[in-house]
Design an enzyme around this catalytic site. Structure first.
Site, mmCIF file in Angstrom:
data_model
loop_
_atom_site.group_PDB
_atom_site.id
_atom_site.type_symbol
_atom_site.label_atom_id
_atom_site.label_comp_id
_atom_site.label_asym_id
_atom_site.label_seq_id
_atom_site.Cartn_x
_atom_site.Cartn_y
_atom_site.Cartn_z
ATOM 1 N N GLY A 93 0.803 -1.227 0.000
ATOM 2 C CA GLY A 93 0.000 0.000 0.000
ATOM 3 C C GLY A 93 0.828 1.265 0.000
ATOM 4 C CD GLN A 94 6.843 2.776 -0.315
ATOM 5 O OE1 GLN A 94 7.183 1.599 -0.377
ATOM 6 N NE2 GLN A 94 7.696 3.780 -0.170
ATOM 7 C CG HIS A 100 5.892 7.374 4.540
ATOM 8 N ND1 HIS A 100 6.303 7.100 3.257
ATOM 9 C CD2 HIS A 100 4.619 6.947 4.637
ATOM 10 C CE1 HIS A 100 5.314 6.528 2.582
ATOM 11 N NE2 HIS A 100 4.274 6.408 3.408
HETATM 12 P P1 AMP Z 1 1.742 5.392 1.956
HETATM 13 O O1 AMP Z 1 0.436 5.048 1.279
HETATM 14 O O2 AMP Z 1 2.167 4.431 3.016
HETATM 15 O O3 AMP Z 1 2.822 5.672 0.937
HETATM 16 O O4 AMP Z 1 1.459 6.741 2.726
HETATM 17 C C1 AMP Z 1 1.494 7.996 2.127
HETATM 18 C C2 AMP Z 1 0.729 8.906 3.044
HETATM 19 O O5 AMP Z 1 1.073 10.228 2.706
HETATM 20 C C3 AMP Z 1 -0.801 8.782 2.919
HETATM 21 O O6 AMP Z 1 -1.351 8.445 4.183
HETATM 22 C C4 AMP Z 1 -1.221 10.167 2.447
HETATM 23 O O7 AMP Z 1 -2.443 10.583 3.003
HETATM 24 C C5 AMP Z 1 -0.053 11.041 2.910
HETATM 25 N N1 AMP Z 1 0.146 12.256 2.175
HETATM 26 C C6 AMP Z 1 0.182 12.403 0.827
HETATM 27 N N2 AMP Z 1 0.414 13.683 0.495
HETATM 28 C C7 AMP Z 1 0.542 14.377 1.668
HETATM 29 C C8 AMP Z 1 0.769 15.731 2.007
HETATM 30 N N3 AMP Z 1 0.927 16.682 1.074
HETATM 31 N N4 AMP Z 1 0.817 16.079 3.315
HETATM 32 C C9 AMP Z 1 0.658 15.129 4.280
HETATM 33 N N5 AMP Z 1 0.431 13.842 4.020
HETATM 34 C C10 AMP Z 1 0.366 13.453 2.734
#
Ligand code: AMP
Length: 114
Positions: A93-94, A100
Site C-alpha cells: 500500500g505504499q 515514512h
Molecule cells: P503510503 O500510502 O504508506 O505511501 O502513505 C502515504 C501517506 O502520505 C498517505 O497516508 C497520504 O495521506 C499522505 N500524504 C500524501 N500527500 C501528503 C501531504 N501533502 N501532506 C501530508 N500527508 C500526505
C-alpha cells in the site's frame, strides 16, 4: 529523480502541519488521516522503500521509531495504544516512494489489517 511530495515538504516548497523536526527527520500530520491521530515520520534523506535500506540507515530507522514513541506520548495516545506501520511497494500500500513511518491512534485498530 523527481522530488517526492515529502521532499517538497522538507524543502518547504509545499506546506504541511509539522509536529517535529530535527537535522535528520521531520514528522507531519497526514493530509488524509485514517484515525484521530495520524502522523508521518519521514527521514530527510530520501530512501525509496524499505528494500533500499542499507546497514548505515539503522540509526535513522531507530530514530524514526523513537520519534513515533515520543509523539504518541505528546499526542496522548501512548496509554490507549497506537499502531506504527511502514508500507512497502504495491501490495504493502505504499503510495509515496520515500520511506515514512505511519503513527496511527485515537481509535481501536483492527487486526488483520485490510
Ligand atoms: P503510503 O500510502 O504508506 O505511501 O502513505 C502515504 C501517506 O502520505 C498517505 O497516508 C497520504 O495521506 C499522505 N500524504 C500524501 N500527500 C501528503 C501531504 N501533502 N501532506 C501530508 N500527508 C500526505
Amino acid at each position: 529523480m523527481n522530488k517526492t511530495i515529502f521532499q517538497k515538504i522538507i524543502d518547504r516548497e509545499i506546506p504541511a502541519r509539522i509536529l517535529y523536526e530535527d537535522e535528520s527527520l521531520i514528522a507531519i500530520e497526514d493530509i488524509n488521516p485514517v484515525a484521530p491521530v495520524h502522523a508521518l515520520i519521514i527521514p530527510k534523506k530520501c530512501i525509496e522503500t524499505l528494500n533500499d535500506l542499507n546497514p548505515a540507515d539503522a540509526d535513522i530507522v531507530g530514530k524514526m521509531i523513537l520519534v513515533a514513541r515520543n509523539l504518541a506520548k505528546e499526542l496522548k495516545i501512548d496509554q490507549s495504544g497506537y499502531r506504527t506501520v511502514f508500507n512497502c511497494n504495491s501490495d504493502g500500500g505504499q503510495t509515496v516512494s520515500h520511506i515514512h513511518l505511519h503513527l496511527v491512534g485515537g481509535r481501536k485498530m483492527n487486526w488483520p489489517p485490510g
